[in-house]
Enzyme design. Structure first.
Site, short mmCIF file in Angstrom:
data_model
loop_
_atom_site.label_atom_id
_atom_site.label_comp_id
_atom_site.label_asym_id
_atom_site.label_seq_id
_atom_site.Cartn_x
_atom_site.Cartn_y
_atom_site.Cartn_z
CD GLN A 1 21.70 12.12 97.12
OE1 GLN A 1 21.64 11.33 96.19
NE2 GLN A 1 20.99 11.95 98.22
CG HIS B 1 22.03 10.51 91.08
ND1 HIS B 1 22.16 9.19 91.46
CD2 HIS B 1 21.10 11.04 91.92
CE1 HIS B 1 21.35 8.94 92.49
NE2 HIS B 1 20.69 10.05 92.78
CD GLU C 1 15.55 7.11 92.14
OE1 GLU C 1 15.17 8.24 92.53
OE2 GLU C 1 15.66 6.15 92.91
CG ASN D 1 17.67 3.20 92.52
OD1 ASN D 1 18.54 2.38 92.25
ND2 ASN D 1 17.81 4.50 92.31
CD GLU E 1 19.61 5.07 94.81
OE1 GLU E 1 18.70 5.44 95.59
OE2 GLU E 1 20.07 5.79 93.91
CB SER F 1 18.82 12.86 102.55
OG SER F 1 17.52 12.48 102.24
CD1 TRP F 2 17.86 13.21 97.09
CD2 TRP F 2 18.85 14.94 96.07
NE1 TRP F 2 18.72 12.72 96.13
CE2 TRP F 2 19.33 13.74 95.49
CE3 TRP F 2 19.34 16.15 95.57
CZ2 TRP F 2 20.29 13.72 94.47
CZ3 TRP F 2 20.28 16.12 94.54
CH2 TRP F 2 20.73 14.93 94.00
CE LYS G 1 14.36 9.71 104.36
NZ LYS G 1 13.50 10.01 103.21
C1 BGP Z 1 16.61 7.86 95.51
C2 BGP Z 1 17.74 8.67 94.94
C3 BGP Z 1 18.87 8.91 95.85
C4 BGP Z 1 18.55 8.97 97.32
C5 BGP Z 1 17.45 8.01 97.75
C6 BGP Z 1 16.86 8.29 99.11
O1 BGP Z 1 15.41 8.30 94.97
O2 BGP Z 1 18.27 8.06 93.78
O3 BGP Z 1 19.55 10.01 95.36
O4 BGP Z 1 18.44 10.22 97.80
O5 BGP Z 1 16.39 7.97 96.85
O6 BGP Z 1 15.95 9.34 99.02
P1 BGP Z 1 15.93 10.53 100.04
O7 BGP Z 1 17.34 11.00 100.14
O8 BGP Z 1 15.03 11.56 99.45
O9 BGP Z 1 15.41 9.97 101.31
#
Ligand code: BGP
Length: 464
Positions: A15, A112, A157, A286, A363, A416-417, A423
């Protein structure tokens, strides 16, 4: 708050690093999947690969005492034979040295989500060999970086990347298959135990844990039907990770239920023994939101994620198990994430009661669209979000829960994936369109004051 309590931010290699094909790094499954589907990707991301020194300096200047980040498997190991990429190793040495130079405690995630594509092409987490390849990776990491790291976690996760990749289908490898979800989940938990074993047997300094995407479960009422739905939801969301990592056993009612409809022959007695004998030293949680459920009523299994940032699209129905519902009194983000700090307090107490292991909140944060062209992003919503969640942690600590750190997601804006970079979660704004310029947000300065006051600055309140 204790002076040794860790305050920091978190990131993940894919990321933030960028440099996706630099210095002999192999392709990851995310590189491959996003390139193939022509989607927004992390090729450059926050260019942390080249700017980590500046990023870590800013953490220090923001009063932070720890940095949680992950190591990229395809940067470290070149191929299935397990050959080491010395340039990748050197990069992480430089990053760790920067942490120590600025007196920031590294808190390192081994995995990760960025599986090397050379393994994905050979079955990914469905292939038992990948669990043993992870063991090799973990050993390489401990050998190479063991002198510089005292806090390790095996996986970030498992629930999230396994459910999304094999059951829901919105993450690579994009499958919707319960049998494969079970196999992938099993191999990941085995891999985690193999990593824990390698760490403990190697006699390295420090501790090792696992990080879980924790969604404590609430029910809509107190009926027995709702309690049963809650148990299904808890098994789906939390227990197969936390029970397995912390107690060494998969939830027996979950396995029994799945065995009615699916083949569980992939479960091997000798591997269950490895899982039983190699539990974690601590757990990382998280927390973004809870899961509120009601009993299943009708219809097919349906899990829909909101990756568009347009409210009201998400849905979770697991046929015969439970349905997720939205509390009409709650506030939700544009990505349908409930804002519910009480869930963190309750969840921490529950996790402590069940596992009695030290906990790090690894997190916590809120993802929003922000204009980062201004001099300073005034993210008062993030300040209030963080205040309320740190308050929840302090309330849980007042009740005797052993919590040792808090990591904001994220240290700085990053990819963010499936949501791209719009985001934003960072304490520091990254202007992706303007040469990656970094500018602290208001929350960064607020967090600094919280840290310097050892939490005294947090506005406290009890939840009902
Ligand atoms: C968690 C992950 C992170 C991060 C975060 C926020 O699930 O460990 O990598 O991305 O969520 O999620 P997103 O970026 O999908 O909003």
């Amino acid at each position: 708050m204790d002076k040794n309590f860790f305050w920091g931010g978190a990131t993940a290699s894919y990321q933030c690093e960028g440099a996706w094909d630099v210095d002999d790094k192999a392709e990851s499954m995310w590189d491959h999947y996003l390139h193939e589907n022509d989607m927004e990707n992390g090729d450059i991301a926050s260019d942390h690969y080249h700017r980590f020194e500046e990023d870590i300096r800013m953490m220090k200047e923001g009063g932070q005492t720890s940095y949680r980040f992950s190591l990229s498997w395809p940067r470290i190991i070149k191929n299935q034979a397990g050959e080491i990429n010395s340039k990748g190793i050197e990069f992480y040495h430089r990053l760790l040295d920067a942490c120590h130079k600025f007196d920031i405690e590294p808190f390192v995630t081994i995995y990760h989500w960025d599986l090397p594509q050379y393994w994905e092409a050979d079955g990914g987490w469905l292939n038992r060999d990948v669990a043993y390849a992870f063991e090799h990776l973990a050993k390489v990491c401990f050998e190479q970086f063991g002198d510089k790291v005292r806090y390790w976690t095996t996986f970030n996760e498992p629930k999230w990347f396994i459910a999304n990749g094999y059951f829901i289908g919105n993450y690579p490898p994009g499958l919707q298959d319960v049998q494969k979800t079970m196999i992938g989940a099993y191999h990941v938990m085995l891999a985690s135990a193999l990593g824990v074993r390698a760490f403990h047997e190697g006699g390295y300094q420090g501790q090792i844990g696992i990080v879980h995407s924790y969604t404590p479960v609430n029910g809509v009422d107190d009926t027995i039907e709702t309690k049963i739905a809650m148990r299904y939801a808890d098994n789906y969301c939390n227990n197969w990770i936390l029970d397995t990592a912390a107690l060494g056993e998969f939830p027996i009612d979950l396995v029994a239920k799945l065995a009615l409809d699916y083949d569980v022959d992939f479960i091997k007695a000798d591997e269950l023994r490895i899982i039983k004998e190699n539990t974690v030293d601590f757990i990382g949680l998280n927390y973004y939101a809870r899961t509120l459920v009601k009993p299943y009523t009708d219809g097919e299994t349906q899990v829909v994620f909101n990756h568009s940032g347009k409210k009201g699209q998400s849905k979770v129905v697991i046929k015969g198990w439970f349905e997720q519902v939205k509390d009409p009194n709650s506030e939700f983000t544009a990505w349908d994430t409930e804002i519910y700090p009480k869930g963190l307090q309750d969840g921490l107490i529950e996790a402590w009661d069940r596992y009695h292991l030290p906990i790090y909140v690894t997190e916590n944060g809120v993802g929003v669209r922000e204009d980062v062209t201004v001099d300073q992003v005034n993210d008062d919503y993030r300040i209030s979000f963080m205040n309320d969640h740190i308050n929840a942690i302090m309330n849980a600590m007042d009740q005797g829960v052993d919590i040792r750190g808090y990591y904001a997601w994220a240290s700085f804006d990053l990819y963010s994936w499936k949501n791209g970079v719009e985001k934003r979660y960072g304490l520091v704004a990254v202007d992706f369109k303007n040469e990656q310029e970094r500018k602290p947000k208001a929350s960064y300065y607020w967090f600094k004051e919280v840290i310097e006051s050892h939490g005294e600055k947090i506005q406290r309140r009890a939840f009902e």
